[in-house]
Design an enzyme around this catalytic site. Structure first.
Site, PDB file in Angstrom:
ATOM      1  N   HIS A 110      -2.904  -1.177  -3.172  1.00  0.00           N
ATOM      2  CA  HIS A 110      -4.021  -0.275  -2.884  1.00  0.00           C
ATOM      3  C   HIS A 110      -3.813   1.003  -3.689  1.00  0.00           C
ATOM      4  O   HIS A 110      -2.689   1.499  -3.767  1.00  0.00           O
ATOM      5  CB  HIS A 110      -4.053   0.116  -1.406  1.00  0.00           C
ATOM      6  CG  HIS A 110      -4.332  -1.009  -0.482  1.00  0.00           C
ATOM      7  ND1 HIS A 110      -4.181  -0.908   0.869  1.00  0.00           N
ATOM      8  CD2 HIS A 110      -4.765  -2.282  -0.704  1.00  0.00           C
ATOM      9  CE1 HIS A 110      -4.505  -2.051   1.447  1.00  0.00           C
ATOM     10  NE2 HIS A 110      -4.857  -2.905   0.513  1.00  0.00           N
TER      11      HIS A 110
ATOM     12  N   ASP B 119      -4.122  -4.779   6.116  1.00  0.00           N
ATOM     13  CA  ASP B 119      -4.501  -5.705   5.054  1.00  0.00           C
ATOM     14  C   ASP B 119      -3.270  -6.524   4.658  1.00  0.00           C
ATOM     15  O   ASP B 119      -2.158  -6.010   4.639  1.00  0.00           O
ATOM     16  CB  ASP B 119      -5.028  -4.897   3.842  1.00  0.00           C
ATOM     17  CG  ASP B 119      -5.508  -5.807   2.716  1.00  0.00           C
ATOM     18  OD1 ASP B 119      -5.897  -6.965   2.992  1.00  0.00           O
ATOM     19  OD2 ASP B 119      -5.509  -5.355   1.550  1.00  0.00           O
TER      20      ASP B 119
ATOM     21  N   SER C 293       0.859  -1.180   0.000  1.00  0.00           N
ATOM     22  CA  SER C 293       0.000   0.000   0.000  1.00  0.00           C
ATOM     23  C   SER C 293       0.896   1.231   0.000  1.00  0.00           C
ATOM     24  O   SER C 293       1.840   1.288  -0.796  1.00  0.00           O
ATOM     25  CB  SER C 293      -0.946  -0.050   1.203  1.00  0.00           C
ATOM     26  OG  SER C 293      -1.904   0.961   1.136  1.00  0.00           O
TER      27      SER C 293
END
Lengths: 189, 284
Positions: free
Chosen positions: A38, A131, A11
């Site tokens: 992401h 995540d 991310s």
């Protein structure tokens, strides 16, 4: 085509290490690489376009039911979850977001673990939420190889640190060490 | 040892999923067998967590004996995500390439397959209105889920109009104000009745049912991604059979005909816009 498959998730702060890794891999790199990052929906340039400029391999933004091919880097499209449907192809979905993200790394890692088991190499890079940790643990439980980017080499260490905290990571490596490991597996192929 | 356990767990989970799918089919009549396995599995696993049960098969008695669980399961396992003017570039091309073709017919039928809460059909009605084609056009909007159909029929938006909707409308070539097509009451926005009158909402199951209507344009976006390849091909065959010669098919932004034998029956009009045209019979 190698039996091993590489899955990379990240991310915030993960584009730079992904570029470092991809730009170091030769055109005959045999393992299929799948990347889930992401992304803000406002970015005008797609991640796959950025990565294509830094890789000797073919970079493809995945469409539904896309098939795995060697010497190829697959990138999850923004706005879709990416599943590994089986050993042959991906599938996409717009199921609800996880960790405010779609694509979510857990979705891809978990399905990759089931499809490829011990031949799954999963790498979790820099990021600002948790995540990926659960998916990485699943890869480990299925006998796969799990790597977290070392927190000190990560621009934002929350994501790799959460994978280290839940003991999902077999190895904790810097981007340079990740490259060496990938090249070793390429030589096995 | 660990590995054997994992393999055994996977086998058991798969069996449980099969049993649950059989129960859903027998009890409610929804056939989820043709759904892409990995994503339906994750939705089922999330249901296990949210229902606070131990395993997938624990969902079966809930499904069998609770009406409330039945509709909740269906809403969770099928996807009803939609928005106004989704994939606007495709709609822009539609205005340019497809609407002039529709103009050549005295009466027009358009099939929106998998309409969810209606946004796709509402957007289509607005496009047709702006092209002066809404009169003599019937939009047939269908979905498998009777609850979302009820919502869609009201013409009321599930989410209020926002800046993103307006931006997508403009990107699709819209030049008016999107809000002029909606009336507002009690903080809810409702599609104008004269537009809504041109849309019929009906129950139809793409996996089990036959051709819904004969149409000059079929639109089915972000529905087939939930199907496995075999079921995708069945759906595409259905759509192709419902199209008149030279009729148009529009699919979702990340969907593709590449893996389908149907691709030989359709001409690509615009690949990024996902617009295809049925070949006339002499070209097949």
């Amino acid at each position: 085509m190698s039996d091993y498959q590489v899955f990379i998730g990240g991310s915030a702060g993960s584009i730079a290490p992904v570029i470092t890794i991809l730009s170091s891999l030769p055109a005959d790199f045999n393992l299929t690489i799948t990347i889930v990052i992401h992304s803000g929906t406002d970015s005008k340039v797609s991640i796959s376009e950025i990565l294509a400029n830094h890789s000797a391999l073919t970079v493809i933004e995945i469409i539904d039911k896309e098939q795995f091919n060697p010497n190829t880097v697959y990138v999850a499209p923004s706005g879709y979850h990416l599943y590994v449907e089986n050993k042959h192809h991906f599938s996409l979905s717009v199921d609800r977001k996880e960790y405010y993200s779609r694509p979510a790394i857990n979705v891809t890692f978990s399905s990759a673990a089931e499809a490829f088991g011990e031949y799954c190499i999963a790498i979790l890079l820099s990021g600002a939420n948790e995540d990926g940790a659960e998916g990485l643990l699943k890869v480990k439980r299925h006998g796969g190889i799990t790597i977290a980017q070392s927190p000190k080499s990560s621009q934002v260490d929350i994501m790799p640190q959460s994978a280290i905290d839940n003991r999902a990571a077999n190895k904790i490596l810097s981007p340079k060490e990740i490259i060496s490991l990938l090249l070793e597996y390429n030589d096995l192929a | 040892m660990e590995e054997d356990n994992i393999t055994e767990t996977l086998r058991t989970e798969n069996l449980e999923i099969d049993l649950l799918i059989t129960a859903i089919k027998g009890k409610i009549g929804y056939d989820l067998t043709g759904y892409a396995r990995a994503s339906i599995k994750r939705r089922i696993q999330q249901l296990v967590i949210d229902e606070n049960v131990n395993c997938i098969s624990d969902l079966i008695p809930k499904l069998l004996y609770s009406r409330q669980c039945q509709s909740n399961f269906i809403n969770r396992l099928t996807i009803n995500v939609s928005e106004l003017f989704r994939h606007p570039i495709s709609l822009l091309r539609l205005r340019e390439s497809v609407l002039p073709y529709l103009e050549s017919f005295p009466r027009r039928d358009i099939w929106i397959a998998g309409c969810a809460t209606g946004e796709e059909a509402y957007s289509m009605a607005i496009l047709l209105e702006e092209a002066g084609l809404l009169n003599n056009t019937q939009i047939h909007a269908t979905d498998i889920n009777t609850e979302v159909l009820k919502q869609a029929k009201t013409g009321i938006l599930t989410k209020g109009l926002n800046k993103e909707d307006a931006a997508r409308y403009q990107a699709s070539g819209g030049t008016s104000s999107l809000s002029k097509y909606f009336s507002t009451a009690y903080n809810k926005q409702k599609l104008s009745q004269n537009l809504l009158d041109h849309i019929s909402f009906s129950h139809h199951n793409i996996i089990q049912d036959q051709v819904f209507c004969s149409a000059q344009l079929v639109m089915c976006r972000n529905v087939m991604i939930y199907f496995d390849l075999k079921t995708q091909n069945r759906a595409l065959t259905l759509f192709n059979n419902s199209l008149v010669q030279n009729g148009y098919l529009v699919i979702g932004e990340k969907e593709s005909l590449v893996n389908s034998p149907l691709s030989s029956l359709l001409t690509t009009i615009d690949e990024p816009a996902k617009i295809y045209q049925r070949k006339s019979s002499e070209h097949v």
